[in-house]
Write an enzyme that holds these catalytic residues in place. Structure first.
Site, PDB file in Angstrom:
ATOM      1  N   LYS A  25      81.699  -1.098 -33.985  1.00 54.86           N
ATOM      2  CA  LYS A  25      81.320  -2.406 -34.773  1.00 54.86           C
ATOM      3  C   LYS A  25      79.890  -2.707 -34.817  1.00 54.86           C
ATOM      4  O   LYS A  25      79.515  -3.197 -36.324  1.00 54.86           O
ATOM      5  CB  LYS A  25      82.235  -3.364 -34.477  1.00 54.86           C
ATOM      6  CG  LYS A  25      82.244  -4.749 -34.929  1.00 54.86           C
ATOM      7  CD  LYS A  25      82.749  -5.927 -33.953  1.00 54.86           C
ATOM      8  CE  LYS A  25      81.734  -6.007 -32.756  1.00 54.86           C
ATOM      9  NZ  LYS A  25      82.236  -7.239 -32.202  1.00 54.86           N
ATOM     10  N   THR A  26      79.157  -2.876 -33.926  1.00 57.17           N
ATOM     11  CA  THR A  26      77.810  -3.361 -33.970  1.00 57.17           C
ATOM     12  C   THR A  26      76.770  -2.526 -35.075  1.00 57.17           C
ATOM     13  O   THR A  26      76.289  -3.103 -35.728  1.00 57.17           O
ATOM     14  CB  THR A  26      77.117  -3.595 -32.684  1.00 57.17           C
ATOM     15  OG1 THR A  26      78.183  -4.341 -31.686  1.00 57.17           O
ATOM     16  CG2 THR A  26      75.852  -3.924 -32.838  1.00 57.17           C
ATOM     17  N   ASP A  75      80.898 -12.381 -37.133  1.00 59.00           N
ATOM     18  CA  ASP A  75      81.119 -11.238 -36.069  1.00 59.00           C
ATOM     19  C   ASP A  75      82.408 -12.025 -35.098  1.00 59.00           C
ATOM     20  O   ASP A  75      82.440 -13.250 -34.994  1.00 59.00           O
ATOM     21  CB  ASP A  75      80.284 -10.840 -35.383  1.00 59.00           C
ATOM     22  CG  ASP A  75      80.719  -9.613 -34.349  1.00 59.00           C
ATOM     23  OD1 ASP A  75      81.522  -8.904 -34.528  1.00 59.00           O
ATOM     24  OD2 ASP A  75      79.695  -9.150 -33.525  1.00 59.00           O
ATOM     25  N   GLU A  76      83.293 -11.124 -34.429  1.00 59.92           N
ATOM     26  CA  GLU A  76      84.293 -11.603 -33.771  1.00 59.92           C
ATOM     27  C   GLU A  76      84.966 -12.837 -34.169  1.00 59.92           C
ATOM     28  O   GLU A  76      85.327 -14.070 -33.679  1.00 59.92           O
ATOM     29  CB  GLU A  76      83.386 -12.172 -32.390  1.00 59.92           C
ATOM     30  CG  GLU A  76      82.847 -11.133 -31.477  1.00 59.92           C
ATOM     31  CD  GLU A  76      83.466 -10.186 -30.760  1.00 59.92           C
ATOM     32  OE1 GLU A  76      84.783 -10.117 -31.037  1.00 59.92           O
ATOM     33  OE2 GLU A  76      82.769  -9.220 -30.198  1.00 59.92           O
ATOM     34  N   GLN A  80      91.885  -8.351 -29.409  1.00 60.56           N
ATOM     35  CA  GLN A  80      90.828  -9.064 -28.387  1.00 60.56           C
ATOM     36  C   GLN A  80      90.740 -10.475 -28.688  1.00 60.56           C
ATOM     37  O   GLN A  80      89.506 -10.786 -28.169  1.00 60.56           O
ATOM     38  CB  GLN A  80      89.646  -7.934 -28.630  1.00 60.56           C
ATOM     39  CG  GLN A  80      89.834  -6.783 -28.334  1.00 60.56           C
ATOM     40  CD  GLN A  80      88.458  -5.754 -28.365  1.00 60.56           C
ATOM     41  OE1 GLN A  80      87.621  -6.133 -27.697  1.00 60.56           O
ATOM     42  NE2 GLN A  80      88.270  -4.934 -29.421  1.00 60.56           N
ATOM     43  N   ARG A 130      87.619  -1.444 -21.379  1.00 64.23           N
ATOM     44  CA  ARG A 130      86.263  -1.613 -21.081  1.00 64.23           C
ATOM     45  C   ARG A 130      85.779  -0.339 -20.447  1.00 64.23           C
ATOM     46  O   ARG A 130      84.743   0.059 -20.248  1.00 64.23           O
ATOM     47  CB  ARG A 130      86.107  -2.639 -20.075  1.00 64.23           C
ATOM     48  CG  ARG A 130      86.211  -4.166 -20.203  1.00 64.23           C
ATOM     49  CD  ARG A 130      85.640  -4.412 -21.620  1.00 64.23           C
ATOM     50  NE  ARG A 130      86.459  -4.515 -22.737  1.00 64.23           N
ATOM     51  CZ  ARG A 130      86.043  -4.239 -24.114  1.00 64.23           C
ATOM     52  NH1 ARG A 130      84.617  -4.291 -24.370  1.00 64.23           N
ATOM     53  NH2 ARG A 130      86.871  -4.236 -24.898  1.00 64.23           N
TER      54      ARG A 130
END
Length: 763
Positions: free
Chosen positions: A38-39, A230-231, A261, A615
């Site tokens: 994503k980043t 974002d997020e 998430q 994670r």
């Protein structure tokens, strides 16, 4: 015409990633599965706007959820397009909109140098209000009141609307807190009078600014041609309304997130923002990033098998080309202490067998209280660890004391800063005199600074002289912050306030550490001033930067050192580790007993478990205990329902238990109980399991009588009516609580709270 080489950054993207980067016109939603790059996509999307479409960087607004994420993205973009990246409007919601408020605050009655209250400031003010109103502070607890006010602001409910809404008032009355609206009103008015905003106000007041001043809204609508968030699954109503308004003219809004998430409902995040985004933008382009580059096939598929149980979600199929990887290891322990031993032993063994470093491991838990047993076990095995989420640097007393002086030197209406420093170091201004000052200011409707200057008219003798000296000192500090840069002013304040001398004179180890912490703060201010990216070198600018730091920005300061990382799952979001242990997989712990009363809450807990699973890169361990001490009492536990939801084909069961005499390498076995795992998972009982057999074997001695344990010491041999005979291995005193760790011959290691435990001392 661009040369082909100019677009080389596109070549390394997979087709959906490339589509997300190149689709820049109109509204779009990028659903980014865990570990899907994503980043990278966000970075290249902004670079593409700058490089291919020649968009002015000043016309791009990119909103992130941590300052650290914004800094990393800016650096990556700079690597593609050069120094132009420095002109982007990029940062957290709070940092970007506090910047806008600094420029426009006068329109809503605030000065540009307004103070930003942190949670401690807010709770302290609430405590003062509750006391002033004569209310019971056990009913109106600062945490509860602060949370209620925060929730209202996040829903854009002002104190006026709150007090005029019969539903809110009835709800407060039903909950035994009928004065909540009155406290909210007083809190808001006191903040305004102090020229202060709390974190929620930064967004609430931005909405007020845009609502009441169309010219200001239009100014920023014309400035920001492209808006990226974002997020997005973690936005609240206030954040959603702001971004929707800013993008209303051009509709070039791009949101990035993963509904699977969304784990911050307790902070006001509303998952409906992402689930219903298409309703506001019918022409929306949806792009799904479904390839996971982080985790093994086993981990990805196990996570998918869990999250599919949620009904309220945007469907996607996360997959990976990575190797199959190891099965997920289940660890069953008799007690929480044994769980810690088994986890520590697993880390020890894995390091030996795979040449891993400590930093390749993370231990994740639902609540901070679970860290104790893990810490003890890691220490015994000489495994270094760090706990993320403890007291941050800027929350230390000595740091807050100096920042209190600095804050008050900038803003003489900052009530909380004044209360903190007026008698620090002690100068003979007692609590009674301080209250007289505040009462006088309220009764005369005068600002605090004017009241201080005239204190000798209503406060007699030496106290008035002390206050006059304090006022003179602050005037000199005020002049320094107006004329000097942040470092020069801070150095002067630290020296002339008396704080540095008091710390220097304290020759204890703790005193020396506090002195060094203040020196480190001054070092940080020096770095701020010398950073070429900071055009504004003023103290007000530095205070804003400090106030907007988050836990997430500080959590990996020591990430380059070789520690096992321990943290709550909420803190772990956005991070990744080769090996992850998710501990405490028990009903009422995970899922939390407070999150099983509705489907909405339970689905949030399941998303939290999904975040924890994803994670892990290579190996995942899940552990649970059959008994656990909670609130000082031994509780019988049952395995979490989430264990049952993982497809059994991805699990392997560890049947070995630890014993007090085992060596690290012998206490853990990777075992081959796969069939047992399948049977276990498919038959997890909803009723509590029976106590472990070894706890039922002991019959108390005929002459058993509980002893006075006030002088119990390490090495004493004891008898417990249930656990049998054992020896005290550790004594732990926490406040009024005294605990003993005892190694029992048959029941193993137990930690007992001595105020409850019945022990017969044998020697």
């Amino acid at each position: 015409m661009l040369e082909h080489a100019d677009l080389d950054y596109l070549n390394g993207l997979n087709p959906p990633q490339r589509e997300a980067v190149e689709n820049v016109q109109g509204p779009s939603m990028i659903i980014a599965g865990a570990g899907s790059g994503k980043t990278r996509v966000l970075t290249f999307r902004i670079a593409h706007l700058l490089k291919k479409h020649k968009v002015d960087p000043f016309n791009i607004l990119s909103l992130t959820f941590t300052n650290k994420a914004a800094k990393e993205m800016r650096e990556r973009i700079e690597g593609v397009v050069g120094n132009d990246a420095r002109n982007l409007w990029m940062g957290t919601f709070h940092s970007v909109f506090s910047r806008i408020l600094r420029a426009e605050a006068h329109k809503i009655g605030y000065p540009s140098h307004f103070t930003i209250y942190d949670a401690d400031d807010s709770k302290s003010l609430i405590k003062q209000i509750v006391k002033a109103f004569g209310l019971d502070d056990k009913v109106y607890k600062p945490n509860v009141v602060f949370s209620r006010i925060s929730s209202a602001k996040n829903r854009l409910v002002s104190w006026q609307e709150y007090n005029n809404n019969p539903v809110y008032l009835a709800d407060d009355t039903e909950n035994g807190k009928p004065e909540m609206g009155k406290i909210y009103r007083e809190y808001a008015q006191r903040c305004f009078k102090a020229d202060a905003m709390d974190f929620d106000d930064l967004l609430f007041n931005t909405n007020v600014l845009f609502r009441d001043h169309i010219d200001v809204l239009n100014k920023y609508q014309q400035r920001f041609h492209y808006v990226m968030v974002d997020e997005f699954q973690d936005t609240n109503i206030s954040q959603y309304v702001i971004t929707k308004k800013l993008a209303a003219v051009r509709r070039n809004i791009c949101i990035v997130g993963d509904d699977a998430q969304s784990i911050y409902a307790f902070r006001g995040a509303d998952i409906q923002n992402i689930l219903n985004f298409e309703k506001d933008y019918p022409e929306l382009k949806v792009i799904k990033l479904e390839q996971n580059y982080r985790s093994s096939k086993t981990i990805v598929n196990a996570a998918n098998s869990v999250i599919t149980k949620n009904k309220n979600q945007l469907r996607k199929s996360v997959w990976t080309d990575n190797t199959e990887g190891d099965l997920i290891e289940l660890i069953k322990a008799t007690t929480d202490n044994e769980e810690g031993k088994l986890v520590a032993s697993a880390i020890f063994e894995s390091k030996v067998n795979n040449q891993y470093k400590n930093s390749d491991f993370a231990i994740l838990y639902r609540t901070n209280s679970q860290s104790r047993a893990m810490e003890e076990a890691l220490r015994r095995n000489n495994i270094k660890y760090q706990i993320v989420g403890g007291l941050s640097f800027y929350q230390r007393k000595e740091i807050k004391d100096l920042l209190g002086y600095i804050r008050y030197s900038v803003n003489q209406n900052d009530e909380q800063a004044l209360r903190r420093i007026i008698n620090l170091p002690k100068r003979g201004i007692g609590a009674g005199s301080v209250e007289k000052l505040f009462v006088a200011a309220a009764e005369t409707n005068t600002d605090l600074w004017t009241t201080l200057e005239k204190a000798n008219t209503f406060i007699p003798g030496r106290t008035a002289t002390a206050i006059d000296g304090f006022v003179t000192t602050i005037k000199s500090f005020k002049l320094a912050v107006e004329k000097k840069d942040a470092f020069e002013a801070a150095s002067l304040i630290a020296k002339n306030s008396g704080l540095m001398k008091e710390l220097y004179d304290d020759k204890t180890i703790e005193g020396r550490n506090r002195y060094e912490n203040v020196q480190e703060l001054l070092n940080g201010i020096k770095e701020f001033v010398e950073n070429p990216e900071n055009e504004d070198k003023s103290m007000a600018a530095f205070l804003q930067e400090v106030a907007l730091l988050t836990d997430a920005d500080n959590k990996d300061k020591e990430g380059d050192k070789d520690f096992v990382t321990m943290m709550t799952i909420h803190m772990a979001k956005g991070l990744e580790f080769k090996n992850v242990f998710i501990v405490g997989m028990e009903e009422d712990l995970f899922p939390s007993q407070m999150m099983i009363s509705s489907r909405q809450d339970l689905e949030e807990e399941r998303r939290l478990f999904y975040v924890a699973i994803t994670r892990a890169e290579s190996k995942l361990y899940l552990s649970y205990a059959l008994t656990r001490y909670r609130f000082g009492r031994l509780k019988t536990c049952e395995p979490s329902r989430f264990l049952e939801e993982i497809d059994k084909d991805f699990l392997k069961f560890n049947q070995k238990m630890s014993s007090p005499s085992s060596s690290p390498s012998a206490t853990y076995s990777s075992g081959a109980g796969d069939q047992y795992a399948k049977t276990f998972i498919s038959n997890v009982q909803r009723s509590a399991p029976k106590p472990p057999p070894n706890q039922l074997l002991h019959k108390p001695s005929a002459d058993f009588r509980p002893s006075d344990t006030s002088k119990l010491a390490v090495g004493n041999k004891v008898e417990h009516p249930k656990f049998g005979f054992g020896q005290v291995t550790e004594i732990d005193i926490q406040g009024s609580n005294k605990k003993a760790q005892i190694s029992f011959e048959k029941a193993g290691e137990k930690t007992l709270l001595l105020s409850f435990a019945k022990l017969r001392i044998l020697d």
